[in-house]
Enzyme design. Structure first.
Site, PDB file in Angstrom:
ATOM      1  N   HIS A 155       0.872  -1.178   0.000  1.00  0.00           N
ATOM      2  CA  HIS A 155       0.000   0.000   0.000  1.00  0.00           C
ATOM      3  C   HIS A 155       0.915   1.238   0.000  1.00  0.00           C
ATOM      4  O   HIS A 155       2.024   1.183   0.547  1.00  0.00           O
ATOM      5  CB  HIS A 155      -0.834  -0.056   1.290  1.00  0.00           C
ATOM      6  CG  HIS A 155      -1.917   0.958   1.412  1.00  0.00           C
ATOM      7  ND1 HIS A 155      -1.667   2.260   1.752  1.00  0.00           N
ATOM      8  CD2 HIS A 155      -3.264   0.851   1.284  1.00  0.00           C
ATOM      9  CE1 HIS A 155      -2.822   2.913   1.817  1.00  0.00           C
ATOM     10  NE2 HIS A 155      -3.805   2.082   1.543  1.00  0.00           N
ATOM     11  N   ASP A 232       3.059  -4.356   8.039  1.00  0.00           N
ATOM     12  CA  ASP A 232       1.857  -3.548   7.865  1.00  0.00           C
ATOM     13  C   ASP A 232       0.663  -4.491   7.998  1.00  0.00           C
ATOM     14  O   ASP A 232       0.337  -5.237   7.073  1.00  0.00           O
ATOM     15  CB  ASP A 232       1.897  -2.874   6.484  1.00  0.00           C
ATOM     16  CG  ASP A 232       0.578  -2.168   6.136  1.00  0.00           C
ATOM     17  OD1 ASP A 232      -0.371  -2.235   6.953  1.00  0.00           O
ATOM     18  OD2 ASP A 232       0.513  -1.566   5.051  1.00  0.00           O
ATOM     19  N   GLN A 235      -4.607  -4.952   6.862  1.00  0.00           N
ATOM     20  CA  GLN A 235      -5.546  -5.976   6.388  1.00  0.00           C
ATOM     21  C   GLN A 235      -5.353  -7.273   7.161  1.00  0.00           C
ATOM     22  O   GLN A 235      -6.311  -7.996   7.433  1.00  0.00           O
ATOM     23  CB  GLN A 235      -5.335  -6.256   4.881  1.00  0.00           C
ATOM     24  CG  GLN A 235      -5.505  -5.061   3.970  1.00  0.00           C
ATOM     25  CD  GLN A 235      -6.951  -4.632   3.820  1.00  0.00           C
ATOM     26  OE1 GLN A 235      -7.878  -5.401   4.083  1.00  0.00           O
ATOM     27  NE2 GLN A 235      -7.158  -3.396   3.405  1.00  0.00           N
ATOM     28  N   LYS A 258     -10.742  -0.684   9.853  1.00  0.00           N
ATOM     29  CA  LYS A 258     -10.922  -1.904   9.046  1.00  0.00           C
ATOM     30  C   LYS A 258     -11.232  -3.109   9.925  1.00  0.00           C
ATOM     31  O   LYS A 258     -11.585  -4.168   9.434  1.00  0.00           O
ATOM     32  CB  LYS A 258      -9.680  -2.157   8.195  1.00  0.00           C
ATOM     33  CG  LYS A 258      -9.471  -1.090   7.138  1.00  0.00           C
ATOM     34  CD  LYS A 258      -8.217  -1.268   6.326  1.00  0.00           C
ATOM     35  CE  LYS A 258      -8.035  -0.069   5.408  1.00  0.00           C
ATOM     36  NZ  LYS A 258      -6.742  -0.070   4.719  1.00  0.00           N
ATOM     37  N   CYS A 396      -4.595   2.559  -3.777  1.00  0.00           N
ATOM     38  CA  CYS A 396      -3.370   3.039  -3.116  1.00  0.00           C
ATOM     39  C   CYS A 396      -2.215   2.067  -3.299  1.00  0.00           C
ATOM     40  O   CYS A 396      -1.424   1.838  -2.385  1.00  0.00           O
ATOM     41  CB  CYS A 396      -3.603   3.269  -1.619  1.00  0.00           C
ATOM     42  SG  CYS A 396      -4.891   4.440  -1.265  1.00  0.00           S
TER      43      CYS A 396
HETATM   44  C1  LIG Z   1      -5.808   0.725   4.660  1.00  0.00           C
HETATM   45  C2  LIG Z   1      -4.388   0.314   4.603  1.00  0.00           C
HETATM   46  C3  LIG Z   1      -3.388   1.158   5.067  1.00  0.00           C
HETATM   47  C4  LIG Z   1      -3.650   2.538   5.588  1.00  0.00           C
HETATM   48  O1  LIG Z   1      -4.519   2.561   6.662  1.00  0.00           O
HETATM   49  P1  LIG Z   1      -5.197   3.979   7.044  1.00  0.00           P
HETATM   50  O2  LIG Z   1      -6.101   3.671   8.169  1.00  0.00           O
HETATM   51  O3  LIG Z   1      -5.941   4.421   5.826  1.00  0.00           O
HETATM   52  O4  LIG Z   1      -4.111   4.898   7.391  1.00  0.00           O
HETATM   53  C5  LIG Z   1      -2.094   0.695   5.015  1.00  0.00           C
HETATM   54  N1  LIG Z   1      -1.803  -0.521   4.547  1.00  0.00           N
HETATM   55  C6  LIG Z   1      -2.742  -1.373   4.101  1.00  0.00           C
HETATM   56  C7  LIG Z   1      -2.354  -2.724   3.608  1.00  0.00           C
HETATM   57  C8  LIG Z   1      -4.071  -0.975   4.097  1.00  0.00           C
HETATM   58  O5  LIG Z   1      -5.008  -1.802   3.624  1.00  0.00           O
END
Ligand SMILES: *Cc1c(COP(=O)(O)O)cnc(C)c1O
Length: 438
Positions: A155, A232, A235, A258, A396
């Site tokens: 992302h 990260d 997800q 999320k 993104c």
């Molecule tokens: C949504 C997402 C982000 C960013 O999260 P935010 O809450 O929008 O800052 C980063 N990495 C991944 C894989 C995402 O799906």
């Protein structure tokens, strides 16, 4: 194909407790019906919406999930009856708000199996958590010529902070490749590891392809050459959960919205000794020990990274969301979602001219696709007229789009509340798109 569709509509006078008891009974008594999706759907008010005259089929949880009434009620109550600033006043209400906030930290710590709640830093969102590491850790521990490895399916939130760091101090960024199905190529990754590698920053689950990365093995390989690892988990924590002690990475970042929690809150988990060696990222109230105009000293983690008034009620909402998903059971959710993913994949694959992007062996319930001759944005707009919400665009992750020679895809991402009706509605709507485009 419809065995996973369950409709045990029952009356639950005691709300959530009854629903959980009913769900557990169902889980124990019948292996065919192993997930009471109807009871779960009843907790999410947004799923009752009618959009353009149709029931909402919400298939965009990968962008942001809907919230259960438990989260909404808890936040409402906290704003009405438990609200004051935290860590400030000696009065009862401030004490109550502080307790709620710190208990929320405890809930997050337990959820991730952190050693101590001090390892849990509340941020604004997932992006802010990664930027905190890039700035504070990056400028302290990394030097010009050091290498950072990211994957081809990151992302932008896990690309751009490292590019900003590269521009500021001259680190180099290497890209771990993927195959055409979206599998992370472990062998190729190992070839990139070298004594110059100081940090590996990869996603747990791809938000576009759904690929679940072998993060434990990635951590092991990175540690073999002495590199640190950031995962990260925006997800990943939703669909796969995390045990940070077992994983043994240095950092794990995720976002609240999320995970069925509110927006405006994210989490950075980090190993405590490392966090306490990192300088503050932002300065202000609450993160200091002592301030004079000559010299200021800082508190330990997590306070040193939480300058200013934190997301007080958002933390309470996130903790409630975590209680909610752990009440249902993360594993139960994942098993159900995997079945629904199979159902969706099979039915989408039957549509002539539809191509699914991302066929990794180990996959979370995220399906990117394109339809011959129809732009992703047109798909998104037309199926919205049928009440179906999907994401259309580059998600993104432009470098990943480039990898597949695409500018955009449509993406259906499933959550714990989706059912086969949602998928059927999507398939019908896509056939309608095909009719329009001939
Ligand atoms: C949504 C997402 C982000 C960013 O999260 P935010 O809450 O929008 O800052 C980063 N990495 C991944 C894989 C995402 O799906």
């Amino acid at each position: 194909m419809r065995t996973i569709k369950v409709s045990l509509e029952k009356r639950f006078p005691n709300g959530w407790i009854d629903r959980m008891t009913a769900l557990n009974t169902v889980l124990k008594s019948d292996t065919e019906i192993d997930y009471n999706v109807s009871a779960i759907r009843a907790d999410f008010p947004a799923l009752d919406l009618k959009i353009n005259g149709h029931p909402l089929a919400f298939l965009d949880s990968g962008a942001s999930a809907q919230k259960p009434v438990q989260v909404l009620d808890r936040m409402d109550h906290a704003y009405r009856s438990e609200y004051a600033n935290v860590h400030r006043g000696a009065y009862t209400l401030s004490q109550l708000a502080t307790d709620n906030y710190e208990n929320a930290r405890m809930t997050v710590a337990n959820f991730m199996n952190a050693k101590t709640p001090d390892e849990v830093i509340f941020t604004r969102n997932g992006t802010a958590a990664i930027n905190l590491v890039a700035y504070s850790y990056g400028r302290t521990f990394l030097r010009a010529g050091d290498e950072i490895i990211i994957s081809h399916m990151e992302h932008h939130a896990n690309i751009v902070p490292w590019q900003l760091l590269r521009d500021a101090i001259g680190v180099e960024i290497k890209i771990a490749p993927i195959d055409d199905h979206g599998n992370f190529l472990m062998d190729e990754f190992e070839k990139l590891l070298c004594p110059k590698t100081k940090l590996v920053a990869v996603t747990h689950v791809s938000n576009v392809l759904g690929t679940i990365l072998p993060i434990k093995e990635i951590v092991r390989q990175a540690h073999n050459i002495g590199a640190h690892v950031l995962i990260d988990g925006c997800q990943g924590i939703v669909h796969d959960g995390v045990d940070v002690q077992d994983l043994d990475a240095e950092f794990y970042a995720f976002t609240g919205h999320k995970l069925y929690g509110p927006s405006g809150i994210g989490v950075l988990w980090g190993k405590l000794d490392l966090l306490n060696k990192m300088p503050p990222y932002e300065g202000g109230g609450d993160m200091i020990e002592n301030v004079t105009f000559e010299k200021t000293t800082y508190r330990e983690a997590p306070a040193r990274f939480e300058a200013g008034t934190p997301p007080i009620i958002e933390a309470v909402g996130l903790a409630t969301a975590i209680d909610y998903v752990t009440g249902v059971g993360l594993e139960n959710i994942a098993n159900y979602e995997t079945k629904l993913l199979t159902y969706a994949t099979n039915h989408l694959a039957e549509i002539d001219g539809l191509r699914i992007i991302g066929r990794a062996d180990n996959k979370a319930p995220i399906i990117s696709f394109e339809l011959d001759g129809v732009h992703a944005h047109d798909i998104g707009t037309i199926i919205d007229s049928k009440g179906v919400a999907v994401r259309a665009g580059h998600h993104c992750a432009q470098p990943l789009m480039d990898r597949y020679g695409l500018v955009a895809t449509a993406r259906a991402s499933l959550g714990m509340y989706n059912n086969t009706d949602d998928i059927d509605q999507l398939v019908d709507a896509l056939n309608y798109v095909k009719d329009i485009f001939g």
